[in-house]
Scaffold this active site. Structure first.
Site: not given
Length: 575
Positions: A99, A239, A258, A278, A282-283, A297, A363
């Site tokens: 990003r 996002k 988030h 990120s 989390k994932t 997410d 990713r």
């Protein structure tokens, strides 16, 4: 005429002659006199909501709501990428492999002027945004674009109708994975409430458009429009929608988060949420084979319970293995999974999960149903446990700590972690940082708006709160430290979520004030005492003191906005 098309709303290739654009929510435009183009349309759409009907005129070819096979065909034919093993789509995003938060703006409009956190969301003036809108629509004339009409949110009471207009076919495939997909019959009367237009080939003009560079992400809450230009990184699409929901939902007493989320098998009321930026896990940690995945997410917490904003996952693949993360690894060879910025063998198309020469931020994007134990509804009950994930690059935090409600608000507002290499453009090594609400780049409102809402919900429902370090232990990253063993993290989370961790003995950490378990079955006791993992304990003491001071210094900005209980729970550096 578009409104005279087949009433089944499903067409093969169709040519429609137009001589003038229709007025609509995005503005009004006209073709030159005596000039017309042949518009080619495929797919299924509400005739009252075509691009032309909403003021986007002159686009030569428009593909509405194509499904995955057709999008794959277009993406390959347009040389946007290649087919991989199992029918995946292999793509590189070019110069932007993460990003660009410094290129993101919110339009300074009267209705939002007093509610936007301007220190975190650089303003773009209305006239600059209007110039940007007109120039981007002019850039689109004569081009080929892909439209997806989707939902942001699994709870029908709170979901947002979102339209994504993308220059790249694979972006359309990506966002179809990421957001919630309407049933085909729902498209007949779908009306977008917010529109995102993404044109990577459009280069912004800082002087004319009031931005920083040729890359721009600009959100207008009054025009209900997001404009993205100058970047092919697909994460900007999702996002941007998240940022919009983060602004809209608090007004409806919904906490946007988030976070990832899961619940116990057979018991949706036993829901856990995992806050984190990120790269914090989390994932990985929410994809637990012993629990049901709600999402990886972005979620909302309403009076109805927990609900996913999305319909898919966007997982980091660096060093991904079938042994450690079998569910996610399996998606990297499933049809239409988008494999982004990974090195692969040109002949066999075999992926190299260890080669980060393109970016460490490699990713894969896939729909939720590719995870075997994913929830069919993407909804759960009110959270019973909140886990705040942090990636401590200093290597001084314990692998898990229990937080009081006041401490939970403190750590939520602090949002300590490390920016992981590749997540943002220009970040090549982990950088310790404080990202409030564990998602500052996506928070349009001031942090206290989210912090107070979270604390109210924690207090109302008696939620257990934990801080989990998925970063380093035994020393800083690159200086003797090693990454926290994922098996230990999973064992600690299992104990926390089952309630058995509460039965253990705890000690109060002398540096940070939270409670740390003394011993947990299946976890090396030394991990629970970070100081013992360092060869030089004096160096640990210094690093811990430095981090405590960083916490204290960072929190001064929030002290005027929190109560005495939160202030009393604040980390205080040793003299």
């Amino acid at each position: 005429m578009v409104d005279q098309l087949n009433k089944s709303y499903r067409w093969p290739l169709r040519k429609i002659a137009r001589s003038k654009a229709s007025a609509g929510i995005l503005g009004t435009g006209e073709y030159p006199r005596n000039w017309s183009i042949q518009i080619m349309i495929t797919g299924k759409v509400n005739p009252a909501q075509t691009l032309e009907a909403t003021g986007i005129s002159g686009v030569k070819t428009v593909h509405y709501n194509l499904l995955e096979p057709a999008l794959m065909q277009h993406a390959v034919a347009r040389l946007e990428g290649e087919i991989g093993i199992g029918g995946t789509f292999l793509v590189s995003t070019g110069a932007h492999t993460g990003r660009s938060p410094k290129d993101k703006f919110v339009v300074n409009e009267p209705s939002v002027k007093d509610t936007i956190w301007w220190e975190n969301n650089p303003p773009m003036e209305e006239q600059a945004f209007e110039a940007l809108r007109k120039d981007m629509l002019a850039h689109m004339k004569g081009g080929e674009y892909f439209v997806q009409d989707l939902f942001g949110g699994a709870d029908p009471e709170y979901r947002l109708n979102v339209r994504l207009v993308t220059e790249l076919a694979w972006h359309s495939l990506f966002i179809r994975h990421m957001l919630r997909r309407p049933e085909l019959e729902e498209l007949a009367d779908f009306a977008p409430e917010f529109t995102v237009i993404n044109c990577p080939s459009f280069k912004a003009d800082p002087a004319r458009h009031g931005c920083r560079s040729e890359t721009v992400i600009a959100i207008s809450f009054e025009k209900k429009l997001v404009l993205i230009g100058g970047t092919s990184y697909a994460g900007e699409n999702k996002k941007s929608v998240f940022s919009v929901l983060n602004y809209l939902l608090p007004e409806r007493n919904v906490m946007p988060m988030h976070c990832s989320a899961n619940h116990a098998k057979g018991d949706p009321e036993d829901t856990a949420i995992f806050f984190g930026l990120s790269g914090t896990g989390k994932t990985t940690l929410s994809a637990d084979p012993d629990r049901v995945l709600i999402g990886d997410d972005e979620h909302g917490w309403s009076d109805n319970g927990t609900f996913n904003f999305e319909g898919g996952c966007y997982a980091k693949t660096i060093n991904l293995s079938a042994e450690a993360e079998p569910e996610i690894f399996a998606t990297t060879s499933k049809f239409a999974t988008v494999i982004e910025n990974m090195v692969y063998d040109e002949h066999t198309r075999e992926l190299d999960f260890s080669d980060d020469s393109l970016t460490p931020n490699m990713r894969c994007a896939y729909p939720l149903h590719y995870i075997e134990n994913a929830s069919e509804t993407s909804r759960g009950g009110l959270p019973k446990n909140i886990i705040m994930l942090t990636c401590d690059a200093f290597g001084v935090l314990p692998p898990i700590a229990r937080l009081t409600p006041a401490q939970a608000m403190y750590h939520f507002l602090s949002g300590f972690t490390a920016k992981v290499a590749g997540t943002e453009k220009g970040v090549t090594e982990p950088i310790p940082t404080f990202s409030t609400c564990f998602g500052a780049p996506f928070m349009p409102r001031r942090p206290e708006a989210y912090g107070n809402l979270l604390r109210e919900k924690i207090a109302a429902h008696g939620v257990n709160c934990w801080l989990v370090n998925t970063g380093w232990t035994g020393g800083p990253k690159g200086k003797g430290g090693s990454r926290m063993p994922i098996r230990a993290t999973r064992a600690l989370l299992t104990a926390a979520l089952s309630g058995s961790l509460d039965e253990r003995e705890f000690r109060v950490d002398e540096n940070f004030g939270f409670e740390v378990p003394v011993a947990v079955k299946g976890v090396a006791k030394i991990l629970l005492e970070p100081r013992r993992t360092w060869e030089d304990t004096a160096e640990y003491d210094q690093k811990a003191a430095n981090l405590a001071a960083m916490f204290a210094d960072n929190f001064t900005q929030y002290e005027p906005f929190v109560d005495a209980e939160v202030l009393a729970s604040a980390i205080k550096p040793k003299n």
